[in-house]
Motif scaffolding. Sequence first.
Motif, mmCIF file in Angstrom:
data_model
loop_
_atom_site.group_PDB
_atom_site.id
_atom_site.type_symbol
_atom_site.label_atom_id
_atom_site.label_comp_id
_atom_site.label_asym_id
_atom_site.label_seq_id
_atom_site.Cartn_x
_atom_site.Cartn_y
_atom_site.Cartn_z
ATOM 1 N N ASN A 289 -14.552 -15.412 -11.014
ATOM 2 C CA ASN A 289 -15.621 -15.834 -10.115
ATOM 3 C C ASN A 289 -16.197 -14.615 -9.390
ATOM 4 O O ASN A 289 -15.454 -13.733 -8.961
ATOM 5 N N VAL A 290 -17.509 -14.573 -9.256
ATOM 6 C CA VAL A 290 -18.186 -13.430 -8.640
ATOM 7 C C VAL A 290 -17.746 -13.220 -7.192
ATOM 8 O O VAL A 290 -17.504 -12.080 -6.770
ATOM 9 N N ASP A 291 -17.621 -14.292 -6.448
ATOM 10 C CA ASP A 291 -17.183 -14.157 -5.051
ATOM 11 C C ASP A 291 -15.755 -13.618 -4.985
ATOM 12 O O ASP A 291 -15.434 -12.808 -4.109
ATOM 13 N N ILE A 292 -14.910 -14.052 -5.912
ATOM 14 C CA ILE A 292 -13.537 -13.553 -5.964
ATOM 15 C C ILE A 292 -13.542 -12.067 -6.310
ATOM 16 O O ILE A 292 -12.805 -11.281 -5.718
ATOM 17 N N MET A 293 -14.392 -11.674 -7.255
ATOM 18 C CA MET A 293 -14.495 -10.256 -7.604
ATOM 19 C C MET A 293 -14.869 -9.432 -6.372
ATOM 20 O O MET A 293 -14.287 -8.373 -6.133
ATOM 21 N N ASP A 294 -15.813 -9.919 -5.609
ATOM 22 C CA ASP A 294 -16.221 -9.198 -4.399
ATOM 23 C C ASP A 294 -15.072 -9.105 -3.396
ATOM 24 O O ASP A 294 -14.845 -8.053 -2.788
ATOM 25 N N MET A 295 -14.325 -10.193 -3.244
ATOM 26 C CA MET A 295 -13.178 -10.182 -2.331
ATOM 27 C C MET A 295 -12.086 -9.233 -2.839
ATOM 28 O O MET A 295 -11.449 -8.537 -2.053
ATOM 29 N N LEU A 296 -11.897 -9.209 -4.147
ATOM 30 C CA LEU A 296 -10.902 -8.298 -4.720
ATOM 31 C C LEU A 296 -11.325 -6.845 -4.530
ATOM 32 O O LEU A 296 -10.477 -5.977 -4.292
ATOM 33 N N ASN A 297 -12.615 -6.573 -4.616
ATOM 34 C CA ASN A 297 -13.080 -5.211 -4.341
ATOM 35 C C ASN A 297 -12.828 -4.831 -2.885
ATOM 36 O O ASN A 297 -12.463 -3.693 -2.589
ATOM 37 N N GLU A 298 -12.981 -5.778 -1.981
ATOM 38 C CA GLU A 298 -12.636 -5.519 -0.577
ATOM 39 C C GLU A 298 -11.137 -5.262 -0.443
ATOM 40 O O GLU A 298 -10.715 -4.406 0.340
ATOM 41 N N GLN A 299 -10.340 -5.993 -1.222
ATOM 42 C CA GLN A 299 -8.895 -5.803 -1.173
ATOM 43 C C GLN A 299 -8.518 -4.420 -1.700
ATOM 44 O O GLN A 299 -7.588 -3.788 -1.185
ATOM 45 N N ILE A 300 -9.229 -3.944 -2.683
ATOM 46 C CA ILE A 300 -9.005 -2.579 -3.183
ATOM 47 C C ILE A 300 -9.140 -1.589 -2.028
ATOM 48 O O ILE A 300 -8.308 -0.693 -1.863
ATOM 49 N N HIS B 166 -6.698 1.998 1.981
ATOM 50 C CA HIS B 166 -6.512 2.348 3.381
ATOM 51 C C HIS B 166 -5.024 2.344 3.735
ATOM 52 O O HIS B 166 -4.530 3.262 4.408
ATOM 53 N N SER B 167 -4.294 1.339 3.267
ATOM 54 C CA SER B 167 -2.853 1.274 3.523
ATOM 55 C C SER B 167 -2.141 2.479 2.919
ATOM 56 O O SER B 167 -1.266 3.072 3.556
ATOM 57 N N SER B 168 -2.515 2.841 1.711
ATOM 58 C CA SER B 168 -1.899 3.998 1.066
ATOM 59 C C SER B 168 -2.121 5.262 1.896
ATOM 60 O O SER B 168 -1.183 6.029 2.140
ATOM 61 N N SER B 169 -3.330 5.452 2.355
ATOM 62 C CA SER B 169 -3.635 6.634 3.176
ATOM 63 C C SER B 169 -2.933 6.576 4.527
ATOM 64 O O SER B 169 -2.471 7.602 5.037
ATOM 65 N N ALA B 170 -2.844 5.390 5.106
ATOM 66 C CA ALA B 170 -2.156 5.250 6.386
ATOM 67 C C ALA B 170 -0.684 5.607 6.237
ATOM 68 O O ALA B 170 -0.111 6.302 7.100
ATOM 69 N N TYR B 171 -0.057 5.175 5.151
ATOM 70 C CA TYR B 171 1.344 5.523 4.922
ATOM 71 C C TYR B 171 1.522 7.023 4.703
ATOM 72 O O TYR B 171 2.534 7.591 5.125
ATOM 73 N N LEU B 172 0.561 7.658 4.080
ATOM 74 C CA LEU B 172 0.623 9.127 3.940
ATOM 75 C C LEU B 172 0.605 9.796 5.306
ATOM 76 O O LEU B 172 1.370 10.736 5.555
ATOM 77 N N ALA B 173 -0.266 9.333 6.173
ATOM 78 C CA ALA B 173 -0.355 9.906 7.517
ATOM 79 C C ALA B 173 0.949 9.676 8.283
ATOM 80 O O ALA B 173 1.439 10.575 8.986
ATOM 81 N N MET B 174 1.531 8.506 8.127
ATOM 82 C CA MET B 174 2.807 8.207 8.786
ATOM 83 C C MET B 174 3.916 9.110 8.238
ATOM 84 O O MET B 174 4.743 9.632 9.003
#
Length: 171
Positions: free
Chosen positions: A12-23, A28-36
Motif C-alpha cells: 500500500n502506498v500509504d504504508i510505503m510512505d510510513m515505512l520510509n518515515e520509519q527508515i 536516527h536511532s543508529s546515530s544516537a547510539y553512536l553518539a552515546m
Amino acid sequence: MKDIVRQKIGINVDIMDMLNEQISKEAHSSSAYLAMASWCDHNGLTGSAEFLYKQSLEERDHMMKIFRFINENGGTAYSPEVSNILHDFNSLQEIFETALDQEIAITKSINNIVAKCRKVQDFASENFLQWFVHEQMEEENQFRRILEMFDLMGTDGIALKLIDERIKHGE
C-alpha cells in the motif's frame, strides 16, 4: 507517470510512505547510539560503549531491512538524512533512560504502521512488521533491565564500573 507506478507496487502506498518515515527513525536511532557510545568511550565506560556500538549496528540493520522490503515490493525507499543527534549526557543512567525513551517511541511508530496495515488490508507488510513488533519488545525489556541495575546498585564509583561490566557481558 509517477502516480501510475505507485499504484502498481506490491504494498500500500500509504504504508510505503510510513515505512520510509520509519527508515529515518531507525537511522536516527543508529546515530544516537553512536553518539552515546562515543560519550561512554570518552568517559572510560568501555563495556557500555561496546554495547551501544552494537546497538547502533542493529538499528542500521533494522533500517536496511525496511529499506530492502520497500524496494523488493516495487516501492521506492529513500535514504534518510540524520540530524539533531544529542551528544552530551550527564551520566550513564541518563544515556540508558534516553535509549529506553527512544525504543518506546520506535515501538509506538511500528505499532502505528501495523495498525494502518490492518486498516488498509496490507497483509504482506503487516506480516513483515511482526518481526519488528517482537524485536521492540525485546529491546524495551533489555533497557528496562539495565535501568533496574542503577536502581539496585547506585550510580557512584564501583557500582558504576560493575554496571558497565554487566552491560558489556549482557547480564
